[in-house]
Design a protein around this motif. Structure first.
Motif, short mmCIF file in Angstrom:
data_model
loop_
_atom_site.label_atom_id
_atom_site.label_comp_id
_atom_site.label_asym_id
_atom_site.label_seq_id
_atom_site.Cartn_x
_atom_site.Cartn_y
_atom_site.Cartn_z
N GLY A 44 4.43 13.57 -23.61
CA GLY A 44 4.06 14.23 -22.38
C GLY A 44 3.54 13.28 -21.32
O GLY A 44 3.27 13.69 -20.19
N GLY A 45 3.42 12.00 -21.67
CA GLY A 45 2.92 11.01 -20.72
C GLY A 45 3.92 10.73 -19.61
O GLY A 45 5.14 10.83 -19.79
N ARG A 46 3.39 10.37 -18.43
CA ARG A 46 4.23 10.16 -17.25
C ARG A 46 4.32 8.68 -16.89
O ARG A 46 3.36 7.94 -17.08
N PHE A 47 5.47 8.31 -16.36
CA PHE A 47 5.69 6.95 -15.88
C PHE A 47 6.20 7.00 -14.45
O PHE A 47 7.12 7.77 -14.14
N ALA A 48 5.61 6.19 -13.57
CA ALA A 48 6.07 6.08 -12.18
C ALA A 48 6.22 4.62 -11.81
O ALA A 48 5.36 3.80 -12.17
N MET A 49 7.27 4.31 -11.08
CA MET A 49 7.56 2.92 -10.74
C MET A 49 8.19 2.86 -9.35
O MET A 49 9.00 3.71 -8.99
N VAL A 50 7.81 1.84 -8.60
CA VAL A 50 8.47 1.53 -7.33
C VAL A 50 9.00 0.11 -7.42
O VAL A 50 8.29 -0.82 -7.79
N THR A 51 10.28 -0.05 -7.08
CA THR A 51 10.92 -1.35 -7.07
C THR A 51 11.83 -1.41 -5.85
O THR A 51 11.76 -0.56 -4.97
N ILE A 52 12.66 -2.43 -5.76
CA ILE A 52 13.60 -2.55 -4.65
C ILE A 52 14.96 -2.03 -5.08
O ILE A 52 15.45 -2.38 -6.15
N ALA A 53 15.55 -1.21 -4.24
CA ALA A 53 16.84 -0.61 -4.55
C ALA A 53 17.98 -1.58 -4.26
O ALA A 53 17.89 -2.44 -3.37
N ARG A 54 19.05 -1.44 -5.02
CA ARG A 54 20.24 -2.22 -4.72
C ARG A 54 20.86 -1.69 -3.43
O ARG A 54 21.01 -0.50 -3.23
N GLY A 55 21.20 -2.59 -2.55
CA GLY A 55 21.79 -2.20 -1.27
C GLY A 55 21.82 -3.38 -0.33
O GLY A 55 21.17 -4.40 -0.55
N ILE A 56 22.56 -3.25 0.74
CA ILE A 56 22.77 -4.36 1.66
C ILE A 56 21.46 -4.80 2.30
O ILE A 56 21.20 -5.99 2.45
N LEU A 57 20.58 -3.85 2.66
CA LEU A 57 19.34 -4.23 3.32
C LEU A 57 18.42 -5.01 2.38
O LEU A 57 17.80 -5.99 2.76
N GLY A 58 18.34 -4.55 1.12
CA GLY A 58 17.53 -5.27 0.15
C GLY A 58 18.04 -6.68 -0.09
O GLY A 58 17.27 -7.63 -0.21
N ASP A 65 0.68 9.49 -5.88
CA ASP A 65 1.11 10.86 -5.60
C ASP A 65 2.02 11.38 -6.71
O ASP A 65 1.97 12.56 -7.06
N SER A 66 2.84 10.51 -7.25
CA SER A 66 3.77 10.91 -8.31
C SER A 66 3.05 11.22 -9.62
O SER A 66 3.39 12.19 -10.31
N LEU A 67 2.06 10.41 -9.96
CA LEU A 67 1.38 10.58 -11.24
C LEU A 67 0.34 11.70 -11.24
O LEU A 67 0.02 12.25 -12.30
N CYS A 68 -0.21 12.03 -10.06
CA CYS A 68 -1.24 13.09 -9.98
C CYS A 68 -2.33 12.86 -11.03
O CYS A 68 -2.61 13.73 -11.87
N LEU A 69 -2.95 11.73 -10.98
CA LEU A 69 -3.94 11.34 -11.98
C LEU A 69 -5.19 12.20 -11.91
O LEU A 69 -5.59 12.67 -10.85
N SER A 70 -5.82 12.39 -13.08
CA SER A 70 -7.07 13.14 -13.16
C SER A 70 -8.00 12.45 -14.14
O SER A 70 -7.61 11.48 -14.81
N ASP A 71 -9.23 12.96 -14.26
CA ASP A 71 -10.21 12.30 -15.14
C ASP A 71 -9.86 12.46 -16.62
O ASP A 71 -10.49 11.83 -17.47
N GLY A 72 -8.86 13.26 -16.92
CA GLY A 72 -8.42 13.37 -18.31
C GLY A 72 -7.37 12.33 -18.69
O GLY A 72 -6.97 12.25 -19.85
N ALA A 80 -6.41 3.71 -9.07
CA ALA A 80 -6.19 4.62 -10.19
C ALA A 80 -7.46 4.86 -10.99
O ALA A 80 -7.74 5.99 -11.42
N LEU A 81 -8.25 3.81 -11.18
CA LEU A 81 -9.47 3.95 -11.98
C LEU A 81 -10.50 4.86 -11.33
O LEU A 81 -11.38 5.39 -12.02
N SER A 82 -10.39 5.05 -10.03
CA SER A 82 -11.30 5.99 -9.36
C SER A 82 -10.97 7.43 -9.71
O SER A 82 -11.77 8.34 -9.43
N LYS A 83 -9.81 7.65 -10.37
CA LYS A 83 -9.37 9.01 -10.68
C LYS A 83 -9.34 9.32 -12.17
O LYS A 83 -9.34 10.48 -12.56
N VAL A 84 -9.27 8.28 -13.03
CA VAL A 84 -9.05 8.49 -14.45
C VAL A 84 -10.30 8.15 -15.26
O VAL A 84 -11.26 7.56 -14.75
N TYR A 140 0.81 -1.21 0.00
CA TYR A 140 0.00 0.00 0.00
C TYR A 140 0.85 1.27 0.00
O TYR A 140 0.48 2.27 -0.63
N ARG A 141 1.98 1.26 0.69
CA ARG A 141 2.83 2.45 0.70
C ARG A 141 3.36 2.76 -0.70
O ARG A 141 3.37 3.91 -1.13
#
Length: 207
Positions: A145-159, A42-49, A66-70, A34-35
């Motif tokens: 002009g289209g936007r792309f947002a992605m969340v993945t796991i970063a390289r690092g010792i904790l991951g 928040d990154s995409l700032c989606l709207s009904d357009g 997302a579909l509740s906004k677009v 969920y986070r």
């Protein structure tokens, strides 16, 4: 353990290509995601357009948000079980003709060039075998002009200590991710960290 066939089957059924009762239950309410969903929205700032596309939609919970906004959207996942779950969770949008949810490959998206104004991917890029191909496909299906947002796991010792080693995840440094996004054609690239292990990526298709 990673080379054990039983372990590989477990990883496939619970994460890489979810299926079965456990997967259905957990992807119906993916609380650990969920986070990352909020970060993407928040990154995409989606709207009904907007016309929204999600790559690796899992059970369709982020898609539902997302579909509740677009105005309309589409999604793809390579797991038949997840596609069916996503259709169930989003049945009102499916029935209303506002979303298309298909089984397919992120490296060969089933939509024409310039079909969407916003694309997202949450918690799946670390399983992708050809990241360059996937990013190029996302770029292709975006309108200028289209936007792309992605969340993945970063390289690092904790991951590596948590999921990276056991699940054989493909993770990248922030500089590597910026280079891949740029090679795919994106501009206005932003790559950063949240909560140490989360890598948040954003890019725009130039007009």
């Amino acid at each position: 353990m990673k080379n054990n066939p039983k372990w590989k089957d477990f990883v496939d059924r619970t994460a890489r290509k979810p299926e079965g009762k456990w997967a259905i239950k957990n992807y119906t309410h993916p609380r650990s995601h969920y986070r990352s969903f909020k970060i993407i929205l928040d990154s995409l700032c989606l709207s009904d357009g907007d016309i929204y596309c999600e790559i690796g939609c899992g059970g369709g919970v982020l898609l539902n948000m997302a579909l509740s906004k677009v105005s309309r959207g589409a999604a793809v996942d390579h797991s038949e079980a997840m596609v069916q779950l996503a259709k169930q969770i989003n049945w009102r949008y499916v029935a209303g003709g506002r979303v298309e949810i298909v089984q397919g490959n992120a490296e060969n998206l089933p939509w024409p060039a310039g079909a969407f104004t916003a694309c997202a991917s949450a918690n799946m890029f670390f399983f992708v075998e050809d990241p360059g191909a996937v990013l190029s496909e996302v770029f292709r299906v975006l309108k200028p002009g289209g936007r792309f947002a992605m969340v993945t796991i970063a390289r690092g010792i904790l991951g590596r200590l948590t999921f990276g080693w056991l699940y054989s995840l493909r993770v990248y440094s922030d500089d590597e991710m910026r280079s891949m996004l740029a090679a795919a054609g994106f501009s206005n690239i932003e790559v950063g960290r949240r909560m140490v292990v989360m890598q948040v990526c954003r890019g725009v298709k130039p007009c």
